[in-house]
Design a protein around this motif. Sequence first.
Motif, PDB file in Angstrom:
ATOM      1  N   TRP A  69       0.799  -1.241   0.000  1.00 28.22           N
ATOM      2  CA  TRP A  69       0.000   0.000   0.000  1.00 28.22           C
ATOM      3  C   TRP A  69       0.830   1.287   0.000  1.00 28.22           C
ATOM      4  O   TRP A  69       0.339   2.342   0.382  1.00 28.22           O
ATOM      5  CB  TRP A  69      -0.980   0.010   1.195  1.00 28.22           C
ATOM      6  N   LYS A  70       2.071   1.195  -0.423  1.00 30.81           N
ATOM      7  CA  LYS A  70       2.917   2.401  -0.418  1.00 30.81           C
ATOM      8  C   LYS A  70       2.825   3.129  -1.766  1.00 30.81           C
ATOM      9  O   LYS A  70       3.352   4.235  -1.906  1.00 30.81           O
ATOM     10  CB  LYS A  70       4.388   2.039  -0.138  1.00 30.81           C
ATOM     11  N   LYS A  71       2.229   2.468  -2.736  1.00 31.86           N
ATOM     12  CA  LYS A  71       2.027   3.052  -4.073  1.00 31.86           C
ATOM     13  C   LYS A  71       3.310   3.708  -4.590  1.00 31.86           C
ATOM     14  O   LYS A  71       4.384   3.145  -4.459  1.00 31.86           O
ATOM     15  CB  LYS A  71       0.855   4.029  -4.045  1.00 31.86           C
ATOM     16  N   GLU A  72       3.154   4.944  -5.134  1.00 26.18           N
ATOM     17  CA  GLU A  72       4.343   5.568  -5.758  1.00 26.18           C
ATOM     18  C   GLU A  72       5.389   6.007  -4.735  1.00 26.18           C
ATOM     19  O   GLU A  72       6.508   6.341  -5.099  1.00 26.18           O
ATOM     20  CB  GLU A  72       3.955   6.724  -6.708  1.00 26.18           C
ATOM     21  N   THR A 102       6.681   3.980  -2.706  1.00 30.24           N
ATOM     22  CA  THR A 102       7.414   2.750  -2.350  1.00 30.24           C
ATOM     23  C   THR A 102       8.929   2.930  -2.412  1.00 30.24           C
ATOM     24  O   THR A 102       9.644   2.579  -1.466  1.00 30.24           O
ATOM     25  CB  THR A 102       6.983   1.586  -3.271  1.00 30.24           C
ATOM     26  N   LEU A 114       0.215  -6.183  -8.280  1.00 30.38           N
ATOM     27  CA  LEU A 114       0.097  -4.729  -8.418  1.00 30.38           C
ATOM     28  C   LEU A 114      -1.089  -4.124  -7.664  1.00 30.38           C
ATOM     29  O   LEU A 114      -1.105  -2.915  -7.425  1.00 30.38           O
ATOM     30  CB  LEU A 114       0.054  -4.347  -9.896  1.00 30.38           C
ATOM     31  N   HIS A 134      -1.711  -4.383  -4.569  1.00 25.48           N
ATOM     32  CA  HIS A 134      -1.263  -3.919  -3.248  1.00 25.48           C
ATOM     33  C   HIS A 134       0.209  -3.502  -3.163  1.00 25.48           C
ATOM     34  O   HIS A 134       0.593  -2.830  -2.198  1.00 25.48           O
ATOM     35  CB  HIS A 134      -1.499  -5.012  -2.203  1.00 25.48           C
ATOM     36  N   TYR A 135       1.022  -3.961  -4.111  1.00 30.77           N
ATOM     37  CA  TYR A 135       2.475  -3.739  -3.984  1.00 30.77           C
ATOM     38  C   TYR A 135       3.061  -3.186  -5.284  1.00 30.77           C
ATOM     39  O   TYR A 135       2.555  -3.497  -6.374  1.00 30.77           O
ATOM     40  CB  TYR A 135       3.205  -5.060  -3.705  1.00 30.77           C
ATOM     41  N   GLN A 136       4.141  -2.449  -5.149  1.00 28.85           N
ATOM     42  CA  GLN A 136       4.895  -1.952  -6.308  1.00 28.85           C
ATOM     43  C   GLN A 136       6.281  -2.582  -6.250  1.00 28.85           C
ATOM     44  O   GLN A 136       7.260  -1.944  -5.852  1.00 28.85           O
ATOM     45  CB  GLN A 136       4.981  -0.421  -6.254  1.00 28.85           C
ATOM     46  N   THR A 157       5.084   4.395   7.413  1.00 33.19           N
ATOM     47  CA  THR A 157       5.509   5.298   6.344  1.00 33.19           C
ATOM     48  C   THR A 157       6.275   6.490   6.935  1.00 33.19           C
ATOM     49  O   THR A 157       6.586   7.427   6.228  1.00 33.19           O
ATOM     50  CB  THR A 157       4.277   5.852   5.585  1.00 33.19           C
TER      51      THR A 157
END
Length: 279
Positions: free
Chosen positions: A20-23, A25, A46, A48-50, A250
Amino acid sequence: MAITTYNQISVPSFMYGTAWKKEATARLVQLAVESGFTAIDTANQLIHYQEALVGEALQSLAAKGIQREALFLQTKFTSVDGQDHRTPYDPAADLTTQVEQSFASSLQHLHTDYLDSYVLHAPFSRRGLGAADWQVWAAMEAFYEAGKTKTIGISNISAAQLTLLCQQARVKPMMVQNRCFAVTAWDQQVREICREQGIIYQGFSLLTANRDVIAAPEIHAIAAREGVGPAQVIFRFALQVGMLPLTGTTDPQHMSEDLAAARITLSADEVERIETLAL
Ligand SMILES: NC(=O)c1ccc[n+]([C@@H]2O[C@H](COP(=O)([O-])OP(=O)(O)OC[C@H]3O[C@@H](n4cnc5c(N)ncnc54)[C@H](OP(=O)(O)O)[C@@H]3O)[C@@H](O)[C@H]2O)c1
């Protein structure tokens, strides 16, 4: 601090989770490593994770002198059920091919030629283990036997399923990763099997799945005594009962605080009290 798997692989005792950190990450993985985390959890999923952005962070860290070998990288195979249309494999292919394609794509995303841990995100079967589970597990055993991953593991597994896997697999898991609810005495049954089998138990959502416990006066009293926050008491509890906790923070300050949980100590009575706090 590190712990050792039954096949003698050294694993850092705390893991940074990248869901869930998206961009953000890449930036957060760099921050996490610079804060002291040496184990990173991701998945080739994709929704949930990058995973590719984890790889981008690893490249930036390598440019600053932090080499691949200094880090413990864990990623997952996620079945079609856990993916959207962006599957990292041909969804029409047989399962062995799907796992092989997903694994190859993970190596590419992470700019590496081996993994430290490769995890099946969840069994296909709700109860027991079916043909699909065994087929995927066999593909993962093959990666392990070929030296492409140092350990293999499984996530979101019940005690009954884990017992079966340990009894019937050619290579039993070195890792189990489960959401850890205090209302099940912190997944006590699964942790007990892990202890008996020498499997490392990774607990996730320790904070988000246990908000009531974190708010409990007992936890706040310990936190006040130790001069830390309640989150650190929970992480310390996890470490003290032999879990490998994941944190999904985060916040750079929380990253340092979470790692610092290793520096406080709970008495045996306190550990026992927290074990049963939500029962
Ligand atoms: N296998 C699976 O199916 C599965 C499923 C879910 C998750 N996971 C893995 O587990 C990882 C962690 O999961 P999670 O994000 O649910 O974990 P978590 O650490 O329980 O929750 C993260 C939350 O806790 C807060 N937090 C962390 N440290 C804190 C501190 N010292 N003080 C106050 N708040 C603090 C964070 O807020 P701040 O950001 O403000 O610090 C964030 O809101 C994921 O990233 C993923 O890698 C695996």
